[in-house]
Design a protein around this motif. Structure first.
Motif, PDB file in Angstrom:
ATOM      1  N   UNK A  43      -0.471  13.775   8.007  1.00  0.00           N
ATOM      2  CA  UNK A  43      -0.699  13.479   6.774  1.00  0.00           C
ATOM      3  C   UNK A  43      -0.981  12.069   6.456  1.00  0.00           C
ATOM      4  N   UNK A  44      -0.699  11.601   8.163  1.00  0.00           N
ATOM      5  CA  UNK A  44      -0.658  10.094   8.377  1.00  0.00           C
ATOM      6  C   UNK A  44      -1.279   9.453   8.351  1.00  0.00           C
ATOM      7  N   UNK A  45      -2.475  10.545   9.319  1.00  0.00           N
ATOM      8  CA  UNK A  45      -3.735   9.718   9.847  1.00  0.00           C
ATOM      9  C   UNK A  45      -5.100  10.017   7.952  1.00  0.00           C
ATOM     10  N   UNK A  46      -4.742  11.815   7.564  1.00  0.00           N
ATOM     11  CA  UNK A  46      -5.278  12.184   6.297  1.00  0.00           C
ATOM     12  C   UNK A  46      -5.623  10.785   5.157  1.00  0.00           C
ATOM     13  N   UNK A  47      -3.806  10.106   5.142  1.00  0.00           N
ATOM     14  CA  UNK A  47      -3.535   9.401   3.500  1.00  0.00           C
ATOM     15  C   UNK A  47      -4.248   8.343   3.843  1.00  0.00           C
ATOM     16  N   UNK A  48      -4.289   7.317   5.899  1.00  0.00           N
ATOM     17  CA  UNK A  48      -4.306   5.762   5.806  1.00  0.00           C
ATOM     18  C   UNK A  48      -6.139   6.096   6.144  1.00  0.00           C
ATOM     19  N   UNK A  49      -6.965   7.341   6.264  1.00  0.00           N
ATOM     20  CA  UNK A  49      -8.644   7.142   6.470  1.00  0.00           C
ATOM     21  C   UNK A  49      -8.569   7.293   4.922  1.00  0.00           C
ATOM     22  N   UNK A  50      -8.045   8.338   3.848  1.00  0.00           N
ATOM     23  CA  UNK A  50      -8.738   7.642   1.965  1.00  0.00           C
ATOM     24  C   UNK A  50      -7.992   6.998   2.406  1.00  0.00           C
ATOM     25  N   UNK A  51      -7.143   6.169   2.146  1.00  0.00           N
ATOM     26  CA  UNK A  51      -7.001   4.743   1.839  1.00  0.00           C
ATOM     27  C   UNK A  51      -6.430   3.374   2.527  1.00  0.00           C
ATOM     28  N   UNK A  89       6.871   3.969  -3.745  1.00  0.00           N
ATOM     29  CA  UNK A  89       5.954   2.777  -3.296  1.00  0.00           C
ATOM     30  C   UNK A  89       6.233   2.476  -1.753  1.00  0.00           C
ATOM     31  N   UNK A  90       7.227   2.387  -1.346  1.00  0.00           N
ATOM     32  CA  UNK A  90       7.015   1.554   0.364  1.00  0.00           C
ATOM     33  C   UNK A  90       6.483   3.204   1.074  1.00  0.00           C
ATOM     34  N   UNK A  91       6.068   4.134   1.133  1.00  0.00           N
ATOM     35  CA  UNK A  91       4.932   5.062   1.823  1.00  0.00           C
ATOM     36  C   UNK A  91       3.818   5.271   0.984  1.00  0.00           C
ATOM     37  N   UNK A  92       3.704   5.231   0.339  1.00  0.00           N
ATOM     38  CA  UNK A  92       2.179   4.951  -0.909  1.00  0.00           C
ATOM     39  C   UNK A  92       1.131   3.755   0.340  1.00  0.00           C
ATOM     40  N   UNK A  93       2.417   2.742   0.340  1.00  0.00           N
ATOM     41  CA  UNK A  93       1.202   1.062   0.318  1.00  0.00           C
ATOM     42  C   UNK A  93       1.478   1.079   2.275  1.00  0.00           C
ATOM     43  N   UNK A  94       2.294   2.529   2.747  1.00  0.00           N
ATOM     44  CA  UNK A  94       1.927   2.094   4.598  1.00  0.00           C
ATOM     45  C   UNK A  94       1.733   3.530   5.056  1.00  0.00           C
ATOM     46  N   UNK A  95       1.303   4.922   4.617  1.00  0.00           N
ATOM     47  CA  UNK A  95       1.306   5.348   4.982  1.00  0.00           C
ATOM     48  C   UNK A  95       1.969   6.257   5.597  1.00  0.00           C
ATOM     49  N   UNK A  96       3.358   6.029   5.221  1.00  0.00           N
ATOM     50  CA  UNK A  96       4.494   6.836   6.726  1.00  0.00           C
ATOM     51  C   UNK A  96       4.851   7.748   5.817  1.00  0.00           C
ATOM     52  N   UNK A  97       5.392   8.482   6.312  1.00  0.00           N
ATOM     53  CA  UNK A  97       6.786   9.639   5.891  1.00  0.00           C
ATOM     54  C   UNK A  97       7.799   8.726   6.008  1.00  0.00           C
ATOM     55  N   UNK A  98       8.711   9.171   4.625  1.00  0.00           N
ATOM     56  CA  UNK A  98      10.154   8.158   4.204  1.00  0.00           C
ATOM     57  C   UNK A  98      11.095   8.619   4.812  1.00  0.00           C
TER      58      UNK A  98
END
Length: 278
Positions: free
Chosen positions: A257-265, A200-209
């Protein structure tokens, strides 16, 4: 692809500094030999002691703690970045004899880059009958920390902090692309909540945990969950130990992958003010 090889050290830390160092040092050397550039150890790397008198006798300032000093020298020797997930050390607050539960980030030249005192202390009454009052022995910190590394911002948290999403969101908005969650999770909460909270924390932040853990039955009587885990920014588990035994977990991070996740959502840019319920 911008890549980073990390290694998470899973330990079963003993109740004395000398034994703790003998336990963790070979695992760190194994991680460095495996090509890890950033190595992370769990919460309580320098010792785990429940008995208050014995714990107080073992406490030292972090600049005189035997394990912290030895691991600082080891990072320089091996030429790696090392996060001491936490060391239990004196807090430095006059009139308060409680310890600090402190993460310390060391660079590949043996220099301290950042430190962080655990913000949220573990005061719980579990359905199993386990009762923990960390606040009796640990003075909580009051400052969130994002450390600069060659691979981006590293947000620092410790264990129970994982249950506070507002902290992780603040770290991400302050520049973190990775968040460290060194832990000594209890078995009942680990079994029920460990992976789902990390994801959940990874999804919410777009970070590697990055979550290195203590595991197994310890000298001081506690039992910890283990299952050290690395989560990618989209929420998928990319590396995991499926046990509570001491060991090394490697993961190769695709930092793009950080930028990809954050650009998508782009949820970090979608905050809105709101009124609280009446």
């Amino acid at each position: 692809m911008t890549a980073l090889r990390v290694a998470l050290i899973q330990t079963r830390t003993p109740a004395s500094a000398g034994a703790a160092l003998a336990h963790v040092e070979p695992l760190i050397r194994q991680a460095a030999a495996g090509g890890a550039q950033l190595i992370l150890t769990p919460e309580g790397t320098n010792f785990l002691i429940q008995n208050r008198e014995q714990r107080q006798a073992a406490l030292a300032p972090d600049d005189r703690d035997a394990v912290v000093l030895a691991l600082t020298a080891l990072a320089k020797e091996l030429g790696v970045w090392l996060l001491i997930g936490s060391a239990i050390v004196t807090s430095g607050h006059e009139g308060d004899d409680r310890a600090a539960n402190r993460s310390i980030l060391i660079d590949d030249h043996g220099r301290r880059v950042a430190s962080y005192d655990k913000l949220h202390v573990y005061d719980v009454d579990l359905p199993t009958g386990e009762r923990w009052r960390e606040s009796a022995a640990v003075r909580p910190g009051d400052q969130a920390v994002v450390a600069d590394t060659p691979w981006g911002g590293l947000g620092l948290t410790v264990c129970y902090d994982i249950r506070f999403p507002q902290l992780h969101r603040a770290l991400a908005k302050a520049g973190a692309t990775m968040i460290a969650v060194p832990a000594a999770f209890t078995v009942p909460t680990g079994e029920a909540h460990w992976e789902v909270l990390l994801r959940a924390r990874a999804i919410e932040t777009g970070c590697f945990v990055l979550a290195p853990a203590q595991g197994g039955a310890h000298e001081d009587g506690r039992r910890t969950w283990g299952r050290s885990t690395v989560i990618a920014p989209w929420g998928e588990v990319i590396a995991r130990l499926d046990n509570d035994e001491p060991g090394v977990l490697f993961a190769d991070l695709d930092l793009d992958a950080v930028a990809r996740a954050r650009n998508a959502v782009p949820q970090l840019t979608h905050d809105r003010d709101f009124s609280l319920p009446a």
